[in-house]
Design a protein around this motif. Structure first.
Motif, PDB file in Angstrom:
ATOM      1  N   MET A   1      12.141  24.276 -13.982  1.00 17.02           N
ATOM      2  CA  MET A   1      11.851  23.981 -12.590  1.00 17.02           C
ATOM      3  C   MET A   1      10.764  24.894 -12.024  1.00 17.02           C
ATOM      4  N   GLU A   2      10.646  26.100 -12.580  1.00 18.42           N
ATOM      5  CA  GLU A   2       9.573  26.998 -12.144  1.00 18.42           C
ATOM      6  C   GLU A   2       8.206  26.378 -12.402  1.00 18.42           C
ATOM      7  N   ASN A   3       8.095  25.598 -13.482  1.00 20.05           N
ATOM      8  CA  ASN A   3       6.839  24.925 -13.789  1.00 20.05           C
ATOM      9  C   ASN A   3       6.482  23.926 -12.693  1.00 20.05           C
ATOM     10  N   ASN A   4       7.512  23.199 -12.194  1.00 15.77           N
ATOM     11  CA  ASN A   4       7.271  22.243 -11.116  1.00 15.77           C
ATOM     12  C   ASN A   4       6.832  22.947  -9.837  1.00 15.77           C
ATOM     13  N   LEU A   5       7.451  24.090  -9.543  1.00 14.59           N
ATOM     14  CA  LEU A   5       7.059  24.854  -8.360  1.00 14.59           C
ATOM     15  C   LEU A   5       5.635  25.375  -8.491  1.00 14.59           C
ATOM     16  N   SER A   6       5.270  25.756  -9.710  1.00 18.58           N
ATOM     17  CA  SER A   6       3.908  26.220  -9.949  1.00 18.58           C
ATOM     18  C   SER A   6       2.906  25.087  -9.707  1.00 18.58           C
ATOM     19  N   LYS A   7       3.239  23.881 -10.145  1.00 17.26           N
ATOM     20  CA  LYS A   7       2.369  22.726  -9.912  1.00 17.26           C
ATOM     21  C   LYS A   7       2.249  22.430  -8.420  1.00 17.26           C
ATOM     22  N   LEU A   8       3.370  22.604  -7.710  1.00 19.04           N
ATOM     23  CA  LEU A   8       3.353  22.379  -6.272  1.00 19.04           C
ATOM     24  C   LEU A   8       2.428  23.382  -5.591  1.00 19.04           C
ATOM     25  N   ASP A   9       2.458  24.614  -6.032  1.00 25.56           N
ATOM     26  CA  ASP A   9       1.546  25.633  -5.496  1.00 25.56           C
ATOM     27  C   ASP A   9       0.086  25.244  -5.730  1.00 25.56           C
ATOM     28  N   GLU A  10      -0.193  24.706  -6.915  1.00 24.18           N
ATOM     29  CA  GLU A  10      -1.557  24.293  -7.235  1.00 24.18           C
ATOM     30  C   GLU A  10      -2.017  23.160  -6.321  1.00 24.18           C
ATOM     31  N   VAL A  11      -1.102  22.238  -6.027  1.00 24.74           N
ATOM     32  CA  VAL A  11      -1.423  21.129  -5.131  1.00 24.74           C
ATOM     33  C   VAL A  11      -1.738  21.660  -3.728  1.00 24.74           C
ATOM     34  N   ILE A  12      -0.903  22.579  -3.236  1.00 19.66           N
ATOM     35  CA  ILE A  12      -1.118  23.152  -1.908  1.00 19.66           C
ATOM     36  C   ILE A  12      -2.461  23.877  -1.849  1.00 19.66           C
ATOM     37  N   HIS A  13      -2.736  24.680  -2.870  1.00 26.06           N
ATOM     38  CA  HIS A  13      -3.998  25.426  -2.904  1.00 26.06           C
ATOM     39  C   HIS A  13      -5.194  24.479  -2.917  1.00 26.06           C
ATOM     40  N   ALA A  14      -5.118  23.434  -3.729  1.00 24.34           N
ATOM     41  CA  ALA A  14      -6.237  22.492  -3.828  1.00 24.34           C
ATOM     42  C   ALA A  14      -6.478  21.776  -2.503  1.00 24.34           C
ATOM     43  N   LEU A  15      -5.408  21.354  -1.833  1.00 28.75           N
ATOM     44  CA  LEU A  15      -5.561  20.652  -0.559  1.00 28.75           C
ATOM     45  C   LEU A  15      -6.097  21.586   0.526  1.00 28.75           C
ATOM     46  N   ASN A  16      -5.591  22.824   0.551  1.00 29.73           N
ATOM     47  CA  ASN A  16      -6.079  23.779   1.553  1.00 29.73           C
ATOM     48  C   ASN A  16      -7.538  24.158   1.306  1.00 29.73           C
ATOM     49  N   SER A  17      -7.954  24.157   0.039  1.00 34.13           N
ATOM     50  CA  SER A  17      -9.338  24.487  -0.278  1.00 34.13           C
ATOM     51  C   SER A  17     -10.296  23.396   0.172  1.00 34.13           C
ATOM     52  N   ARG A  18      -9.833  22.171   0.147  1.00 31.64           N
ATOM     53  CA  ARG A  18     -10.710  21.054   0.487  1.00 31.64           C
ATOM     54  C   ARG A  18     -10.666  20.691   1.974  1.00 31.64           C
ATOM     55  N   PHE A  19      -9.484  20.799   2.578  1.00 30.18           N
ATOM     56  CA  PHE A  19      -9.330  20.372   3.964  1.00 30.18           C
ATOM     57  C   PHE A  19      -9.128  21.607   4.848  1.00 30.18           C
ATOM     58  N   LEU A 209      15.874  19.363  -6.246  1.00 23.80           N
ATOM     59  CA  LEU A 209      16.055  20.783  -5.973  1.00 23.80           C
ATOM     60  C   LEU A 209      16.134  21.030  -4.461  1.00 23.80           C
ATOM     61  N   THR A 210      15.348  20.295  -3.701  1.00 26.72           N
ATOM     62  CA  THR A 210      15.397  20.402  -2.241  1.00 26.72           C
ATOM     63  C   THR A 210      16.789  20.085  -1.721  1.00 26.72           C
ATOM     64  N   LEU A 249      14.401  21.482   6.828  1.00 22.77           N
ATOM     65  CA  LEU A 249      14.634  22.912   6.641  1.00 22.77           C
ATOM     66  C   LEU A 249      14.754  23.253   5.160  1.00 22.77           C
ATOM     67  N   GLN A 250      15.451  22.399   4.420  1.00 17.07           N
ATOM     68  CA  GLN A 250      15.602  22.636   2.981  1.00 17.07           C
ATOM     69  C   GLN A 250      14.259  22.550   2.267  1.00 17.07           C
ATOM     70  N   ALA A 251      13.447  21.574   2.656  1.00 15.89           N
ATOM     71  CA  ALA A 251      12.135  21.417   2.024  1.00 15.89           C
ATOM     72  C   ALA A 251      11.227  22.603   2.342  1.00 15.89           C
ATOM     73  N   ARG A 252      11.280  23.097   3.564  1.00 16.26           N
ATOM     74  CA  ARG A 252      10.451  24.250   3.912  1.00 16.26           C
ATOM     75  C   ARG A 252      10.881  25.488   3.127  1.00 16.26           C
ATOM     76  N   ALA A 253      12.182  25.666   2.977  1.00 18.78           N
ATOM     77  CA  ALA A 253      12.668  26.798   2.190  1.00 18.78           C
ATOM     78  C   ALA A 253      12.167  26.714   0.752  1.00 18.78           C
ATOM     79  N   LEU A 254      12.153  25.502   0.200  1.00 22.09           N
ATOM     80  CA  LEU A 254      11.668  25.330  -1.172  1.00 22.09           C
ATOM     81  C   LEU A 254      10.185  25.696  -1.264  1.00 22.09           C
TER      82      LEU A 254
END
Length: 385
Positions: A1-19, A209-210, A249-254
């Motif tokens: 599951m840590e791998n999935n969280l890492s992918k989620l971080d990459e998605v957030i970083h990519a979107l914040n970099s572009r928008f 997980l959420t 709230l659960q999703a934000r905590a995740l």
């Protein structure tokens, strides 16, 4: 599951970099997807509402995406598919839903409040119950989230109150404010990176997980206090809305990489518990009173102070104030760096604000001109950071 969280971080970083200046909206959209809820974005055309959702859909391999611009003349066929002529010959009133909304995992509906009565009932059922009635038979739809967009709020008397209520999160979106971010957007900075990709299986795992994120007892107590304070102001969100908001709230905590919801996560409710634009400020103040601890209040204070310095330096171009502004921003930067090492629960929020302060410093430096042996611009203002 840590791998999935890492992918989620990459998605957030990519979107914040572009928008640029869309950190809050990006977080909210991902919260909505993880919680399987819907989000409404209200703001003028040209604020990257649809582009943001399109980019996110491309980062989820295997996701079926549906997008449509509604008008007052939109027909059910446009959203739900045409009638099957072959079935109609046998008296069966069935739609071919292929590539249409009933088969989508993620949907973006632009000008959502242009929905007319011909499509409204089916749309409400899909949003709320995840069911589409085809030839009178209920069919479960795979829809995770609908991102609705509109240039304006629905007017009273249009019969759209139920549709507005289906969106658990509501955000106002405006044009880019910071000059340096505007220039970066014009230059397409951030577009060159290869976008990350997660699979539908990865996303489903994160959603599961959420659902398992624990909610502390003091969070329930705080929600009860928020409800009471809102009632005192004449604001009465439904019990259903409060119940559904737990998933937010659960999703934000995740997203914050926590296994437990804490009071700080309540901040997302300032975008959920209001019903009219006039209620927004009151709801925000009440939610923040119960959600924010001392550390987060300090972040709010730094954000306000940095913005004030940034605005004042445009007006007062004296050398004396330039030196003072430089030192103030340096001091705020130092505070943020210290917070970044000791408060890991809010690391992403601290880093976002640190990035904003750095951008202010860089813009001040870039907009100044220096003599060969001087640290002041032509008007005497000290910009070098």
């Amino acid at each position: 599951m840590e791998n999935n969280l890492s992918k989620l971080d990459e998605v957030i970083h990519a979107l914040n970099s572009r928008f640029f200046e869309r950190e809050a909206e990006i977080e909210a959209i991902l919260i909505a997807v993880l919680a399987r809820q819907h989000i409404l974005m209200i703001g003028p055309a040209g604020t990257a509402k649809s582009a943001l959702v399109v980019e996110l859909s491309k980062m989820v391999d295997g996701a079926k995406y549906f997008q449509w611009l509604l008008t007052r003349f939109s027909t059910p066929e446009e959203l739900f598919g045409p009638l099957s002529l072959k079935d109609l010959e046998h008296g069966v009133y069935k739609r071919n839903t292929k590539t249409k909304m009933p088969e989508a995992d993620l949907a973006f509906l632009d000008e959502i409040f242009k929905a007319n009565s011909a499509i409204l009932n089916s749309l409400l059922t899909i949003l709320n119950e995840r069911l589409f009635y085809n030839d009178g038979s209920p069919v479960e739809v795979p829809l995770m989230s609908v991102i609705g967009a509109s240039n304006e709020y629905p007017e009273e008397g249009e019969g759209l109150e139920a549709l507005f209520d289906r969106f658990l999160l509501r955000f106002e979106v405006d044009y880019i404010e910071d000059d340096s971010n505007f220039i970066s957007m014009m230059k397409n900075e951030g577009d060159a990176e290869q976008p990350p990709v997660m699979t539908m299986e990865d996303l489903a795992g994160l959603q599961e997980l959420t659902d398992r994120i624990d909610i502390r007892e003091d969070v329930y107590t705080a929600i009860s206090k928020i409800r009471k304070d809102l009632q005192d102001e004449g604001i009465r969100p439904s019990d259903r809305r409060f119940k559904q908001s737990l998933s937010l709230l659960q999703a934000r905590a995740l997203l914050q990489k926590r296994e437990t919801v804490i009071e700080d996560d309540l901040i997302i409710l300032e975008n959920s518990l209001w019903e009219t634009p006039e209620q927004k400020d009151a709801v925000s103040a009440i939610v923040r009173k119960h959600a924010r601890d001392e550390t987060v209040r300090r972040l709010d204070s730094i954000r306000t102070e940095a913005q004030e310095v940034y605005e004042q330096v445009k007006q007062d171009r004296s050398e004396e104030f330039g030196l003072e502004a430089s030192q103030k921003l340096k001091s705020l930067e130092a505070d943020l760096k210290k917070m970044n090492t000791v408060d890991t629960d809010r690391k992403s929020e601290v880093e976002a604000l640190l990035h904003r302060v750095n951008a202010m410093q860089q813009e001040m430096a870039q907009n100044s001109m220096y003599d060969d042996d001087s640290t002041t611009g032509p008007s005497g203002i000290f910009y070098r950071m």
